[in-house]
Each structure stands twice: as structure tokens, then as C-alpha cells.
Design a protein around this motif. Structure first.
Motif, short mmCIF file in Angstrom:
data_model
loop_
_atom_site.label_atom_id
_atom_site.label_comp_id
_atom_site.label_asym_id
_atom_site.label_seq_id
_atom_site.Cartn_x
_atom_site.Cartn_y
_atom_site.Cartn_z
N PHE B 161 0.67 -1.04 0.04
CA PHE B 161 0.03 -0.30 0.05
C PHE B 161 0.58 1.41 -0.20
O PHE B 161 0.69 1.99 -0.65
CB PHE B 161 -0.90 -0.04 1.27
N PHE B 162 1.71 1.48 1.01
CA PHE B 162 2.30 2.60 0.93
C PHE B 162 3.54 2.58 -0.40
O PHE B 162 3.54 3.50 -0.65
CB PHE B 162 3.90 2.42 2.01
N VAL B 203 4.15 12.90 1.54
CA VAL B 203 3.94 11.00 1.22
C VAL B 203 4.36 10.48 2.41
O VAL B 203 4.23 9.58 2.96
CB VAL B 203 3.95 11.15 0.23
N LEU B 204 5.76 11.19 2.42
CA LEU B 204 6.42 10.72 3.64
C LEU B 204 6.00 10.48 5.18
O LEU B 204 5.71 10.04 5.51
CB LEU B 204 7.98 10.84 3.31
N ALA B 205 5.35 11.51 4.77
CA ALA B 205 4.40 11.98 6.30
C ALA B 205 3.39 10.84 6.43
O ALA B 205 3.36 10.58 7.39
CB ALA B 205 3.95 13.38 6.84
N THR B 206 2.39 10.43 5.25
CA THR B 206 1.47 9.78 5.29
C THR B 206 2.15 8.59 5.81
O THR B 206 1.13 7.80 6.23
CB THR B 206 0.93 10.40 4.07
N ALA B 207 2.63 8.14 4.48
CA ALA B 207 3.16 6.79 4.74
C ALA B 207 3.83 6.44 6.61
O ALA B 207 3.37 5.41 7.45
CB ALA B 207 4.40 6.65 4.23
N ALA B 208 4.47 7.39 6.85
CA ALA B 208 4.83 6.63 8.82
C ALA B 208 3.32 7.39 9.67
O ALA B 208 3.51 6.48 10.26
CB ALA B 208 5.56 8.59 8.72
N ILE B 209 2.63 7.86 9.37
CA ILE B 209 1.29 7.61 10.03
C ILE B 209 0.96 7.24 10.60
O ILE B 209 0.37 6.47 11.21
CB ILE B 209 0.94 9.13 10.38
N PHE B 210 0.54 6.50 8.50
CA PHE B 210 -0.24 5.25 8.64
C PHE B 210 0.23 3.88 8.99
O PHE B 210 -0.34 3.37 10.04
CB PHE B 210 -0.74 5.14 7.44
#
Lengths: 427, 287, 319
Positions: B161-162, B203-210
Motif C-alpha cells: 500500500f505504501f 507522502v513520507l509523513a502520510t506513510a509514517a502516520i499510517f
């Protein structure tokens, strides 16, 4: 089978078990410290007691013991995965149903070689010892006995002036009559009883009372389709008469005690395994008392069953040390001072005598109840065959299709019965 | 939350008011169950079920004290374990998935389409398929009863997904930027490290949070791979609270600990939510 | 130096020095594979290996406790011809997917659109709406849900206050139990909402302004501007949510007693698979079930992608 809580040889044994237990625990002084793993299912209360005992054992023996604890629902997936990886813990808490599955698939060690040595079971009730046998060999030591029961809201019934007869003799007809009598008197929303048409143990007492059992010794279905039909008819009648809650209300109970009709104040009677009485009393404000299950036939429906076992993994690297740990749980005085009857009433007579005065009134009720049951029990049923667990779980949907009017009663019973036969035939 | 990043909208006062009515009602419906859990965490056990809609009479922290230490290890240990696993999982996911995504988004190589399809295919695998073979594998590595089975796969980019999210985002970054860098003699590594990553914070932050939230919430992995209670993560510990086979149940304490377990993920979400939206933005729309 | 890497461009704008097809191919592909190395390792060792192992197991009798025994096509035969419970599981799962995914996406899109326009307190609402999605699967959720949808739960209390009707126990009635799980799925709509929000931000505001000038109603603007421009995001959400819904497990596991009660009405495919594997000790059969599920999901995804060209338009068509 007897379950007499006599004070047999109390004085003689009082001191000796403790010494023997400690000796067994420590073994010879030269023994290198073992590293063991212990696994059980339970709840925070059991965890606390078990771990306190583990700590005690670590001090006494010098062995290292890793403790693994899971809720019942997660336990068997975890254990199966570990078994698939040949990585089972050394000492395993076992259930009566699964012990056969695991023993017959060579996952558990036969304990006969340790009895009399590491396992000091001289004071153990032979019947309880036998309950851990599979195909003639001992694969688990019972940690306590219990039996099925009916519990009732004593405060409520006392308030209505109801006095229950001697439950070791009463019949379903008397029980239903009581229910009909109470129907108008109980507070609104409270039914006479929970509906037990979905409970395999209740079905078992039903067919045993007729002189049959769930399974025969050679692993076939042990009762007839007609027995199941009469069982369903009885509970359908109870539902239709308004003595038990409607199907959707009853179905809210997913098997958790907190959701039971008794705890949610919907019924005056409830089915329960006797060792769970303490837990149930904690969840109910009124006083709860325990009686035997009314008989529908002339045979004794109930039996004393082991509530759980401890077993040793076949893959354990140090079975002797594992046996010493097991022995500590089963027979050590200081350990059982902590454990009391949380796992059931121990089969060790001297331990039982020792802990008796330490029990609270609810726990005393359990002891008294088991004494009563032991006056009218039939022997332990033959071991359930492979896939029995699946058949057990299939009863609930079968009953619910009757209760919700989804299927004709006879059809539902026949489908379930045929399905049970098919499941047994399937590997 | 500031509204500075919002596009200017023509809003009449009436519309604005209506929207708040709709949003307020929706918000209330959304959090009522959580509110119930929170309020129940202050009630004694008997009242939670017998009188579920009543308000707690006091806001004593009894259930919180009781819950924190109800199990053999205190929740300090469980939170610590959860954080170690989650933080390492985040690092692993960010590194491995961005490397993979960069290759798919920017590099030409033989079999690219094939591997991309394979990668997307792994999204569809029901995880019970691989459960037992994976367990046996990790057991052979000697990793069972450690955090390694929960962390190492993240460093090997198993979360497709990431990768997909990042591929989409990278594709949105104007190619002229890396083409210029190539002209200046930059190799792929420098383009990835010096150009792509700095441009991809959202997008890195998004992936990190998820990945933080999902790892933190994961239950099946820890159940299968962790044995010793000292290594339990928070969700595993919460499961240990209630057992249907009997014994004392601690619902008040369970609700208290469940409410508390929400706090870390909620803080993470609050702190970074604006980045999440931008992180998803460019990729999915491909503009 | 300039040819050490070929960056994929819309056209091959970069000069590539050619000296022999094969060696050139390796030089061209090497950097890509170096970058892929971690993923390739994970793919082969952690995904492909175990997946193939399970493919093998699907042709065996394997009870986890003793070694697997070859059984040929028996498991698949049983699944297709005899397993009545599997049929329930498939129908429950399809129902769940067909209802929960569109509902969840509709709610997510609706609220995202309201949120996108509202000026004050957006962050607050967004956080509130996302909160349930943070909760994951826990014992607390299961208790919560059984309370809300129980006989004397919140839903029935509201129903009684507004209509005077006495509702059933939704969570334990075979007609409604699945709907409480669909409600749970819809309740946790946070992730697709965030993705929709992100998509909405990308739609140029002047399109709406121009439409307003032309007198287009809000409804018309939604159909003519928002939906078409949002199509790629909708597609993305649809595919991911559908896959997730097919694989759904925990919801049913924690709420319905882990057995698909009442009367198999919440017996999700994954739950049935889990029961067969770990409660009934049929890992071989469960592996076969897993492969069938994989094929079902793949078929649905393929259909989604195949039809997407008729309704999803990307501005930049390069892929």
C-alpha cells in the motif's frame, strides 16, 4: 466415583506433602537450573495467582520460568501455531476437549514415567487422575474438578418466598411447574430462565439422563435423533411459554459471562460450570446460589469433570524439570494457598483439606455443591472424538434456526444430526 | 488547526451555519460511542452494564490506576514495547518503500511492469494464507518471541500500500527536476536521496502516520510472535483483560486502558493531519 | 557518465550509448534492481515462499499438529461440492462488500465535501471524524457495539423516543447482525475521507466559480465537475476498500463471538478460513479456501481495472 471431602489422613500428610513438594521442586542439589516455558489461558485474576506461584517456584528451584498467558479465544490459535512450529511451551494448560487432539497427534508427553518420582500424586483422587488419560496413558494432570450446574438468583426467589426442593432429585417437570408459577410474579423483563437449547453441555445432561451420551466409546454419536428433537422441543416450549427470553435477546449472550441472562438481569436461572460461580457472583449484586440440573430421565445426567489440565509438551527438552513445575502447581501447599480453587477444586485430598478454611462463602458453596453432585453422578463420559469441538459449535446455529423460526424443528434437528455424523466421518 | 491552507470559498453566512449543523450532528454521532467508552471508564464495573446510559457520579481515576497495573507487567512496559515496534516499523517502511517506489516511478529496467504487477498482487493476499509458513520460517531464523518478525518485514517493504502511495506521489513530481540533475551528473542514488525525498515530505509523513497507526493497532502479529508477557504490545495486553471462560472481569479498567491507548495515535494524527492530506493529494490525482 | 542511468522519460530524451544489447540491458537495469533489492528479498522470502507453501498445503490434509499428507484435489472438490457453510460465508461476504464499500465511500465523500468548503474548525471536525478509524479492533469496540445495538441499546432507546417502537436486539438477530458490522465499517470511514479531501483540494476553484456564474446548481456542479474530476480518487478508494472488505476479519471476529453468530449470519470468508485452520485444525483446507479467496479478489480487481477506462480519466495518461 466419589468426591468426599473427608479429612482423610490430614494429620499424617500435613507436613509430609510440603517437604515432598519442595524436594521434588528442588530436586538434587547438583541439578543445573532449567529454563522452562509455561502457558495458560485465563484472566487477570488467574494470571496474578499463577505468576505468584511461578515466582515462588523460581526461588525454590532456581529454574527460569517464562510465563505466557492468553484469553481463551486466542489461546488455541496460538497453541496450534506453536505446535506447527514444534515450539510448544514445556508446560501447557490443557482443556478436556483438546487434550485428546494434542495427545493423539503426539504433541504431549506421556506422564506415567514421572508419576511417583517428579510427580508426587499419592493423595490425588484416582478418578481425577484417570480423567487425564488418553488411550491408557496419562497426558495431563487435572488441576481441579467441576460440574455443570444451574445457578439462580437467590435474593430474588427468597423475596418471592420460593423454596427450592432437593435438587439432586428434582425433575424438569417440577422445574417447569415452578417456572409457570413464577411467571406472573417475577419483575418485568426478568424471565424464569435463560434458554439452554444452544448449550452442548445441557444437551449432554439431557441425553445422559436418558441413559445415553454425546459420543460412544468408539467415537460415534451416542444419542438418537429423537433425543435431540425432544431437547429442542423442550426449549422451544420454554421460549414459546415465555419462560425464557425471546430468541434475539437470548442471542445477545455470545458466551461471555458478562452477557449472560443472569448478569444482564433477564433471567432467574442460568447454566454455569460450577468453578465459574465466584466470577459470576462478582458480576451480580443479588446473592447467587447453585443447584443441580433437573433430570428429564431416570439416570444421573451430571458428572464430575476436570476443569482443566496441565500437560507437558513432547518437544520439551527437559521433561523432568517440566514435571517438577507441574507437580508444584498440583500438589505444593504454598502454591495452592495462592491458587485456592480458582481453577477448580483440586484432586489432592490433603491440599483440599488445607485450603478449605481459607475459602470465602461463595467458594464454600462450590465445595458443598460438588459434594452434593458426587451423591448422584454417573462416570466420566468416553473421550470426545476428533472434531467434537466443531460439532459442539454447530449446535448453537442449529438451535438458533429453530428459535428464530428459520427452520422446522425436526428439519433443524435432522440437519444438525446428519451434519454431526458427516463431521465425524471427515478427517 | 488554521484554515490558511484552504482555498478561498464563496460562503454565505447561512450556508456556513448549515454546514456546522450537519458537521456537528455527524461529529456527535461519530464520537458518541467513544464518549460512552470514556465515561464508562469512570464507573464501577457493576454500573457499566446494568445502567449503561447513566453518567458517572465522579471522575475518580480508580479504573485507570487499577487498569495500569491489572496485569503482571504494568502498562509502562506495554507502551514501551508498542513504541519500539511502531517507531522501528515506521523507519523500515519509509526507507524500504521509498526505495522501491523510486525504482518503479523513475527508473527504467527490465521487467518493471511485471514486478509492479507482482507488487500490486501482494495487496490482495489474505494474510491468513501466509501465517503458518511465515511462522515456521521465523522460527527457523530463531526470531520468535522477539520483535524481529514484526519489524524486519517492514525493512523489506512488504506493505505494498505504501509503495503504491509513494509511486503515485513520485510520478507527480515534475520530471524536469531530475532530468536537470542528471545533466549535472547526479546518479540515481543522489537523485533519490537529495531530490526526491526532500520533495516528498507529505507522502513520507502520510506513510509514517499510517504505518505508525496500523502497527500500533496490530493484534494478530504480536499474538502469534510474542510469547513472554514482558514483550506484549498494548493491543495484546488489552485482550488479556477479559476472558469468557470465567474469572473476574475488569470492564471499567478495560475501558480506561482502551481510552488511554487511543491517546498516542490521536496525538500523532492531530500533529500531522495536514501533511497527510497533501501526501495523498498529488499522487492519487496524478496532476 | 551521462548514460550510467536511464531515467524513464515520456520520450527517450536521454542519449544512451549502445554497445551490445545484453550488456547494455544489464547496465540499464542494474540501478533499478539495486533499488528493488530490499523489496525483492521480502517478496521472495516473506511473501512468495510462504504463498507457494500454502499452495502446496492446499493440496494436502494438514492438521498443524502432524505433518501434511498429500490429498490431491480433495479440498477443492469439497469446497465446490459439499461445503454448505462455505456457501453461507461467500454470500455473507458478498453482501458485506456490496453494501459496506459504497456506503462507506458515500459517507466519506459527503463529509469530505462539506469539510472541504467549511472554513472554521475544519481541523477539529476532521480529527473527530477520523477518531473512530484510529480505534482499530479491540475488545472495547466489541463491547461498545453490543451495547449500542443490543435490545436496550442506544439505537432502540432513540427508536422508542422518536417512534414509540420497540426494536429487536440488532446485534444478535440473524436478519440485522450483518448490518451492525456494515455500520461499523461505515463508522470507520476516516481513511477514504482523508483521501477524498486530498482529491477535492486538487479541483481548481475557478471551475466552480465559472459554473456558478453560468447559473449551475450545486447538484449540477457535483455531477459535472466534482465527480468526473474526482474519478481517479474514487477509483483508488473503491479498489482498496473492496480488497479490504473482502479480507475483513477482525470486525466479525471480535463482535460476533468469533463464530459468525447468529446462525452464520456474520460468517465472513476470512473468519471461516480462520475457524477451519485454527479451531478445526484443517490448515490444508483453509489454504485451499485462501487461494479461492485470492482468485475472487483478483477477479474483482481485474474487473475494476478493465472497466475503469470507461469512467476514470487521468489528465496525464502516461503510466
Amino acid at each position: 466415583m466419589t468426591f468426599k471431602l473427608n479429612r482423610r489422613g490430614f494429620g499424617r500428610l500435613a507436613g509430609s506433602t510440603a517437604v515432598a513438594g519442595l524436594l521434588a521442586a528442588t530436586g538434587s542439589a547438583a541439578r543445573a537450573a532449567a529454563s522452562l516455558r509455561l502457558i495458560w489461558w485465563g484472566n487477570p485474576e488467574r494470571d496474578k495467582r499463577t505468576i505468584a506461584v511461578v515466582d515462588l517456584y523460581k526461588k525454590a528451584s532456581g529454574d527460569e520460568v517464562g510465563a505466557e498467558s492468553y484469553a481463551w479465544g486466542d489461546y488455541w490459535a496460538k497453541l496450534a501455531t506453536q505446535a506447527a512450529g514444534q515450539n510448544l511451551p514445556d508446560v501447557i494448560q490443557m482443556d478436556y476437549r483438546y487434550i485428546f487432539e494434542y495427545a493423539r497427534r503426539n504433541q504431549l508427553a506421556a506422564l506415567d514415567g514421572f508419576i511417583g518420582k517428579e510427580l508426587n500424586l499419592g493423595d490425588f483422587d484416582p478418578n481425577q487422575l484417570d480423567s487425564g488419560k488418553v488411550d491408557g496413558k496419562t497426558y495431563g494432570i487435572s488441576l481441579g474438578a467441576n460440574s455443570m450446574s444451574h445457578v439462580f438468583n437467590k435474593t430474588l426467589l427468597d423475596g418471592l418466598g420460593v423454596k427450592l426442593p432437593d435438587s439432586s432429585k428434582w425433575t424438569t417437570a417440577e422445574w417447569v411447574a415452578l417456572g409457570k408459577d413464577l411467571k406472573g410474579k417475577l419483575p418485568a423483563g426478568i424471565f424464569f430462565s435463560e434458554n439452554m437449547g444452544l448449550l452442548e453441555p445441557r444437551l449432554q445432561t439431557w441425553v445422559r439422563s436418558l441413559g445415553r451420551d454425546l459420543y460412544t466409546a468408539d467415537g460415534k454419536i451416542g444419542y438418537e435423533l429423537g433425543d435431540l428433537v425432544s431437547f429442542f422441543e423442550f426449549w422451544k416450549m420454554m421460549q414459546d411459554e415465555g419462560l425464557t427470553p425471546p430468541a434475539d435477546v437470548q442471542a445477545q449472550d455470545s458466551g461471555k459471562m458478562e452477557e449472560s441472562m443472569m448478569v444482564t438481569k433477564r433471567a432467574a436461572f442460568n447454566f454455569l460450570h460450577s468453578n465459574q460461580l465466584v466470577a459470576m457472583q462478582k458480576l451480580v449484586e443479588s446473592e447467587v446460589d447453585v443447584v443441580m440440573i433437573p433430570g428429564n430421565g431416570d439416570k444421573a445426567g451430571q458428572y464430575l469433570k476436570p476443569s482443566m489440565f496441565m500437560s507437558i509438551a513432547e518437544t520439551s527438552a527437559d521433561k523432568a524439570s517440566a514435571a517438577r513445575l507441574l507437580n508444584f502447581f498440583a500438589t505444593d501447599e504454598s502454591a495452592n494457598d495462592i491458587l485456592l480453587i480458582e481453577r477448580g477444586v483440586t484432586g489432592d485430598a490433603s491440599i483440599r483439606d488445607r485450603i478449605l478454611p481459607k475459602l470465602n462463602p461463595t467458594e464454600q458453596k462450590i465445595i458443598n455443591y460438588l459434594n452434593l453432585v458426587s451423591t448422584r453422578v454417573s462416570p466420566l463420559p468416553p473421550p470426545p472424538p476428533k472434531n467434537a469441538g466443531e460439532i459442539d459449535k454447530a449446535l448453537r446455529p442449529a438451535w438458533e434456526s429453530v428459535a428464530f423460526g428459520r427452520a422446522k424443528l425436526e428439519d433443524a434437528a435432522k440437519t444438525y444430526y446428519d451434519n454431526a455424523v458427516a463431521i465425524l466421518a471427515r478427517a | 488547526m488554521s484554515s490558511g491552507d484552504l482555498p478561498a470559498t464563496i460562503n454565505s453566512g447561512k450556508n456556513e451555519f448549515l454546514r456546522h449543523i450537519v458537521l456537528g450532528a455527524a461529529a456527535l454521532a461519530m464520537i458518541y460511542p467513544l464518549l460512552w467508552m470514556f465515561l464508562s471508564s469512570f464507573k464501577p464495573d457493576e454500573l457499566i452494564f446494568s445502567d449503561p446510559t447513566s453518567l458517572p457520579t465522579s471522575f475518580g481515576l480508580d479504573n485507570y490506576y487499577k487498569g495500569w497495573t491489572a496485569l503482571r507487567e504494568s502498562f509502562t512496559t506495554f507502551y514501551l514495547n508498542s513504541f519500539i515496534v511502531s517507531v522501528l516499523a515506521v523507519i523500515g517502511n519509509l526507507l524500504a518503500c521509498s526505495l522501491t517506489a523510486f525504482a518503479f516511478a523513475r527508473l527504467e529496467f527490465w521487467g518493471r511492469k511485471f514486478w509492479f504487477a507482482m507488487m500490486m498482487g501482494t495487496l490482495m493476499l489474505p494474510y491468513h494464507v501466509t501465517l503458518v509458513p511465515q511462522y515456521v520460517l521465523f522460527l527457523k531464523f530463531g526470531w520468535v518471541n522477539s520483535f524481529l518478525p514484526l519489524i524486519v518485514p517492514k525493512f523489506l517493504a512488504v506493505d505494498a500500500f505504501f509503495i503504491f502511495l509513494m509511486v503515485q506521489f513520485f510520478r507527480g513530481i515534475p520530471r524536469e527536476i531530475d532530468e536537470a540533475a542528471i545533466m549535472d551528473g547526479c546518479g540515481p542514488w543522489r537523485i533519490y536521496w537529495k531530490i526526491m525525498l526532500p520533495l516528498s515530505t507529505p507522502v513520507l509523513a502520510t506513510a509514517a502516520i499510517f504505518s505508525f497507526i496500523w502497527t500500533y493497532d496490530d493484534f494478530l502479529g504480536p499474538l502469534i510472535y510474542l510469547n513472554d508477557i514482558k514483550t506484549y504490545t498494548v493491543p495484546l495486553a488489552l485482550r488479556a483483560f477479559v476472558d469468557s471462560s470465567g474469572g473476574e472481569s475488569l470492564y471499567g479498567a478495560l475501558f480506561a486502558m482502551s481510552a488511554l491507548s487511543l491517546v498516542p495515535v490521536f496525538i500523532v494524527f492531530l500533529a500531522f493531519q495536514r501533511l497527510i492530506i497533501r501526501g495523498v493529494a498529488l499522487g492519487a490525482l496524478k496532476r | 557518465m551521462t548514460d550510467s542511468v536511464a531515467i524513464s522519460g515520456r520520450q527517450d530524451v536521454l542519449p544512451v550509448v549502445s554497445n551490445g544489447g545484453f550488456r547494455r540491458e544489464i547496465r540499464r537495469s542494474l540501478p533499478g534492481y539495486l533499488f528493488l533489492l530490499p523489496w525483492l528479498t521480502g517478496f521472495f522470502v516473506l511473501t512468495l515462499g510462504p504463498t507457494l507453501a500454502s499452495l502446496y498445503l492446499s493440496f494436502t490434509d494438514y492438521d498443524l499438529l502432524s505433518p501434511p499428507r498429500w490429498a490431491g484435489l480433495k479440498n477443492f472438490e469439497y469446497a465446490f461440492t459439499q461445503d454448505m457453510r462455505l456457501r453461507s460465508a461467500v454470500s455473507v461476504t458478498f453482501n458485506y462488500v456490496l453494501w459496506s464499500v459504497p456506503l462507506k465511500l458515500a459517507v466519506a465523500l459527503g463529509l469530505a465535501m462539506v469539510l472541504d468548503r467549511s472554513v472554521r474548525g475544519v481541523g477539529f471536525y476532521r480529527a473527530i471524524f477520523y477518531l473512530p478509524s484510529l480505534l482499530g479492533a479491540s475488545v472495547a469496540i466489541s463491547v461498545l457495539w453490543r451495547q449500542i445495538f443490543g435490545a436496550e441499546g442506544l439505537v432502540n432507546k432513540l427508536l422508542y423516543l422518536t417512534t414509540g417502537l420497540q426494536g429487536p436486539s440488532w446485534v444478535s438477530h440473524p436478519d440485522y447482525a450483518l448490518w451492525t458490522l456494515i455500520a461499523l465499517a461505515v463508522w470507520q470511514f476516516g481513511s477514504p475521507m482523508i483521501i477524498f479531501l486530498a482529491g477535492l483540494r486538487q479541483i481548481p476553484q475557478d471551475l466552480y466559480e465559472a459554473a456558478s456564474m453560468d447559473g449551475a446548481s450545486g447538484w449540477r456542479q457535483f455531477w459535472k465537475i466534482t465527480l468526473p474530476l474526482l474519478a481517479p480518487v474514487i477509483f483508488f478508494n473503491l479498489v482498496f476498500q473492496t480488497i479490504e472488505a473482502f479480507k475483513a476479519f477482525t470486525q466479525a471476529f471480535i463482535i460476533s463471538g468469533g463464530e459468525g453468530w447468529p446462525i452464520d449470519s456474520t460468517l465472513f470468508y476470512s473468519l471461516y478460513l480462520y475457524i477451519e485452520a485454527f479451531a478445526n485444525f484443517r490448515m490444508g483446507y483453509a489454504s485451499a479456501l485462501a487461494w479461492l479467496l485470492l482468485i475472487i479478489i483478483a477477479a474483482f480487481t481485474a474487473i475494476a481495472f478493465a472497466t475503469s477506462k470507461y469512467w476514470v480519466y487521468y489528465e496525464d495518461e502516461s503510466r
